[in-house]
Scaffold this active site. Structure first.
Site: not given
Ligand code: HEM
Length: 349
Positions: A142, A177, A215, A296, A303, A320
């Protein structure tokens, strides 16, 4: 609204986590590939070095990129740099994708690639090389993009982009997804298996259902206050999260490897575009880190304060790609690399 990759229809064994009547607070989009694309091949091919070798090593990875495009006919290749990996070394990496079945295997079988690989595999070289290559069924893949216009990674080879999707912005939406998650919990099976081991070379196969995430955050078009606030409010917590996964991920959250990368311009200058490349033992481990771990949550919360200030005017882009690997055809080879590089850190003795 419609959902990417989910129109092929199947009965669900496991319910969606999407709340009833869910309306996402902000739009997000997924890449679409068309019904004829059943699988993506992805390879992370790189070299590992200590800082003084940077210029020389950049030339090697730039040569590899040329080979991938000309001989390998890759659908997309990008180059990035990891300043410090989990072993304290640096890496240059070419990330490449193919949509055509067998194209990646054919490339690895060309005399050009074999000669390239042999040239950089001699025992005693001052750098290591590695390739981690994965065959990803579309049902286990996804993508998420904060803007429909943002092209990065496999999006370069997509057929189209979705309308705004419903399944995002709630915990569990990543799993929702992934089409296969309707009927499979995608639990991890087995361990990373050592297939071959020599004096300077080791080949491993990941455990079944390893989760791979790229991501990213693209600041190249962000200006003024948005840009300043990203670097003051978000980047520090993002770096802390990436450092945690790199240094403590294995023991604490089953993250086998995490590299905080910068995408590179032609010539090797770093773009204002970074991403985390992480391998988790399972999708559940990745979900748990994202939903519950303070590192996280700090990124997410920063954010959520930042983004509404800009709304549709926001120029930075977030994206991502996530895949959950079946047991077959997934291999990683490390030559002259430090112990614990990449998937090697997850090998149990
Ligand atoms: C989900 C922000 C970096 C892993 C999310 C979501 C946001 C977010 C807003 C919800 C997304 C949605 O479904 O619309 C951020 C921001 C980042 C960042 C602003 C960097 C500036 C990362 C990194 C990783 C990561 C580097 C992993 C290496 C995840 C995962 C989810 C997620 C796995 C999905 C969780 C789920 O749906 O169960 N993040 N993230 N994120 N993020 Fe981040």
């Amino acid at each position: 609204m419609r959902q990417n990759n989910l129109s092929r229809g199947s009965e669900r064994t496991y319910p969606l986590r999407m709340p009833p009547g869910w309306e996402p607070p902000v739009p997000a989009f997924s890449s679409e590939f068309g019904a004829a694309t059943n699988e993506i091949s992805m390879a992370v091919i790189g070299c590992q070095f200590s800082r003084p070798h940077r210029d020389r090593l950049y030339e090697i990875v730039a040569g590899l990129e040329l080979l991938l495009r000309k001989v390998g006919e890759a659908d997309h290749v990008d180059l990035s740099e990891c300043p410090i990996d989990g072993t304290g070394h640096s890496q240059f990496v070419a990330t490449c994708y193919w949509l055509k079945p067998d194209a990646m295997a054919k490339f690895f079988d060309t005399t050009d690639f074999k000669a390239f690989w042999a040239r950089h595999s001699t025992e005693g070289l001052a750098y290591g090389v590695f390739r981690e290559f994965f065959n990803i069924p579309m049902k286990r893949f996804e993508t998420l993009h904060s803007g429909p216009d943002h092209i990065v990674g496999i999006a370069h080879a997509r057929q189209s982009v979705s309308d705004p999707i419903l399944r995002h912005a709630y915990w569990g939406s990543m799993r929702d997804r992934i089409e296969e998650s309707a009927t499979d919990e995608l639990e991890p099976v087995g361990d990373i298996e050592v297939l071959e081991k020599g004096p300077n070379r080791i080949v491993v196969r990941p455990n079944q259902n390893l989760a791979v995430i790229r991501s990213g955050q693209d600041l190249t078009k962000a200006t003024g206050v948005e840009r300043e606030e990203y670097f003051s409010d978000i980047e520090p917590v993002l770096k802390a999260g990436m450092k945690f996964l790199r240094d403590n991920g294995l023991e604490e959250v089953n993250c086998i490897d995490c590299r905080y990368m910068s995408l590179l311009e032609e010539g090797g200058t770093r773009k204002d575009h970074t991403y985390g490349l992480a391998y988790f033992r399972s999708l559940k481990d990745l979900e748990q880190w994202a939903e519950f771990h303070p590192t996280h949550l700090a990124i997410f919360n920063a954010f959520m304060e930042f983004a509404p200030r800009y709304g549709p005017e926001m120029r930075s882009r977030y994206w991502h790609e996530v895949s959950v690997l079946p047991a077959v055809s997934q291999i990683a080879e490390y030559i002259n690399c430090a112990p614990g590089t990449g998937l090697l850190s997850g090998v149990r003795n």
